[in-house]
Enzyme design. Structure first.
Site, PDB file in Angstrom:
ATOM      1  N   ILE A 144     -40.046 -12.039  23.120  1.00  0.00           N
ATOM      2  CA  ILE A 144     -39.532 -11.663  21.786  1.00  0.00           C
ATOM      3  C   ILE A 144     -38.873 -12.567  21.411  1.00  0.00           C
ATOM      4  CG2 ILE A 144     -39.895  -9.332  22.281  1.00  0.00           C
ATOM      5  CD1 ILE A 144     -36.861  -9.387  22.968  1.00  0.00           C
ATOM      6  N   ASP A 145     -38.779 -12.898  20.097  1.00  0.00           N
ATOM      7  CA  ASP A 145     -37.897 -13.863  19.386  1.00  0.00           C
ATOM      8  C   ASP A 145     -36.458 -13.984  19.965  1.00  0.00           C
ATOM      9  OD1 ASP A 145     -40.015 -14.325  17.854  1.00  0.00           O
ATOM     10  OD2 ASP A 145     -39.409 -13.415  16.117  1.00  0.00           O
ATOM     11  N   ARG A 146     -35.849 -15.329  20.141  1.00  0.00           N
ATOM     12  CA  ARG A 146     -34.638 -15.460  20.564  1.00  0.00           C
ATOM     13  C   ARG A 146     -33.417 -14.609  19.804  1.00  0.00           C
ATOM     14  NH1 ARG A 146     -31.404 -21.305  20.666  1.00  0.00           N
ATOM     15  NH2 ARG A 146     -29.537 -20.649  21.322  1.00  0.00           N
ATOM     16  N   THR A 148     -34.013 -11.613  18.263  1.00  0.00           N
ATOM     17  CA  THR A 148     -34.440 -10.207  18.509  1.00  0.00           C
ATOM     18  C   THR A 148     -33.913  -9.711  19.862  1.00  0.00           C
ATOM     19  OG1 THR A 148     -36.622 -10.502  17.177  1.00  0.00           O
ATOM     20  CG2 THR A 148     -36.363  -8.757  18.569  1.00  0.00           C
ATOM     21  N   ARG A 243     -41.197  -9.629  11.126  1.00  0.00           N
ATOM     22  CA  ARG A 243     -40.520 -10.187  10.056  1.00  0.00           C
ATOM     23  C   ARG A 243     -41.153 -10.846   8.663  1.00  0.00           C
ATOM     24  NH1 ARG A 243     -37.574 -14.662  14.059  1.00  0.00           N
ATOM     25  NH2 ARG A 243     -36.626 -15.443  12.070  1.00  0.00           N
TER      26      ARG A 243
END
EC number: 5.4.99.-
Length: 315
Positions: A144-146, A148, A243
């Site tokens: 998962i994104d940093r 998030t 996003r």
């Protein structure tokens, strides 16, 4: 930087180690050996499986005996050791929301990358390995994104990793995110099917007919004066998918530094928000050992809860 000469090793392959290619197995066993050297010792026949030469694409089977020849490895004297005494590492212990012999689930804080690299000394997976020094195997199942927060699935056995990644490929894993978006989300907008194309230079993702098929499903959780809390469920797993899809719908996520709207950031900033409001809140998957459905939820961090409370009050 110094060099060390290893001794010949004989490794018995068990059920958990079976199924992986010999080149990937060797790269994991000989971490500081250049990739080209791994292929060279296989090609020259120095690596043997059951006393026979094999090719780099050979898949290991339970019961195989692998001979790893002596090699010279570079020992990095200045490689940092991750200390469990660091607040950021130690605090992760309380963020582990599920753990057994096969799976570990972390409620990852916002701002922590899933792995080190690109100037980062360590990420979530390196920190977890420091917290679990006796664990033979700890690998990310997904990413998962940093920025998030929320559920990050980690496999504690190779067999569990294969089992879980197969579920992700087959799209049987159910993932649900909470996102605070700008404006009033329409109840009729229950899904977005829009192909996504990633710019390899700057990693910005855009809706583009030449991109990969991407689908996200949406549900309204709560409405405020100028914002909506939604549940987003990605059917596909593209980079920045939620996003970009919310931005494409005209409702960017709060505090999104790539796809957001500064006017919305100013509005939510009055509620104490200063981070991306995207949280991996729930996951459902089949346990790799018990074959039972696991349903895990990760609570929102206090800052997000306070922002929602402030929005309710102002609305």
């Amino acid at each position: 930087m110094s060099e060390i000469r290893t001794k010949v090793q004989f490794v018995d392959i068990d059920e958990d180690m079976a199924g992986q290619r010999i080149d990937n197995f060797l790269r994991n066993q000989l971490k500081n050996l250049p990739k080209s050297m791994v292929y060279r010792i296989v090609r020259k026949g120095e690596v043997r499986v059951n006393k026979k030469r094999i090719k780099a694409e050979y898949k290991l089977q339970a019961g195989d005996i692998v001979r790893i020849p002596p090699v010279t490895l570079e020992e990095k004297d200045d490689e940092p050791v991750i200390s469990t005494k660091l607040n950021k590492v130690a605090s992760l212990e309380s963020n582990i929301i599920f753990e057994d012999d096969h799976v570990l689930i972390l409620n990852k804080p916002s701002g922590l990358a899933v792995h080190g690299g690109s100037g980062l000394k360590f990420g979530a997976i390196e920190a977890l390995r420091a917290l679990r020094p006796t664990a033979r195997f700890l690998e990310l199942v997904h990413r998962i994104d940093r920025d998030t927060s929320g559920i990050l699935l980690v496999a504690k056995k190779r067999s569990a990793l294969r089992h879980l990644q197969a579920q992700f490929r087959e799209k049987t894993v159910k993932k649900f995110y909470f996102a605070l978006v700008m404006g009033q989300w329409k109840a009729t907008c229950k899904a977005i099917n829009a192909p996504l194309l990633k710019n390899e230079v700057n990693s910005i993702v855009r809706v583009n007919p030449k991109g990969k098929a991407s689908e996200t499903r949406f549900k309204i959780i709560e409405k405020f004066d100028d914002a909506t809390l939604i549940q987003a469920s990605p059917i596909t797993g593209r980079t920045h998918q939620i996003r970009v899809h919310t931005q494409y719908a005209g409702h960017p996520i709060a505090w999104d530094d790539r796809y957001g709207d500064r006017r919305f950031d100013a509005y939510t900033g009055k509620c104490g928000l200063d981070r991306l409001f995207l949280h991996a809140a729930n996951i459902k998957f089949v346990h790799p050992s018990t074959e039972k459905v696991v349903d895990i939820s990760a609570p929102l961090e206090a800052k997000l809860e306070r922002a929602l409370k402030a929005l309710r009050k102002s609305s």
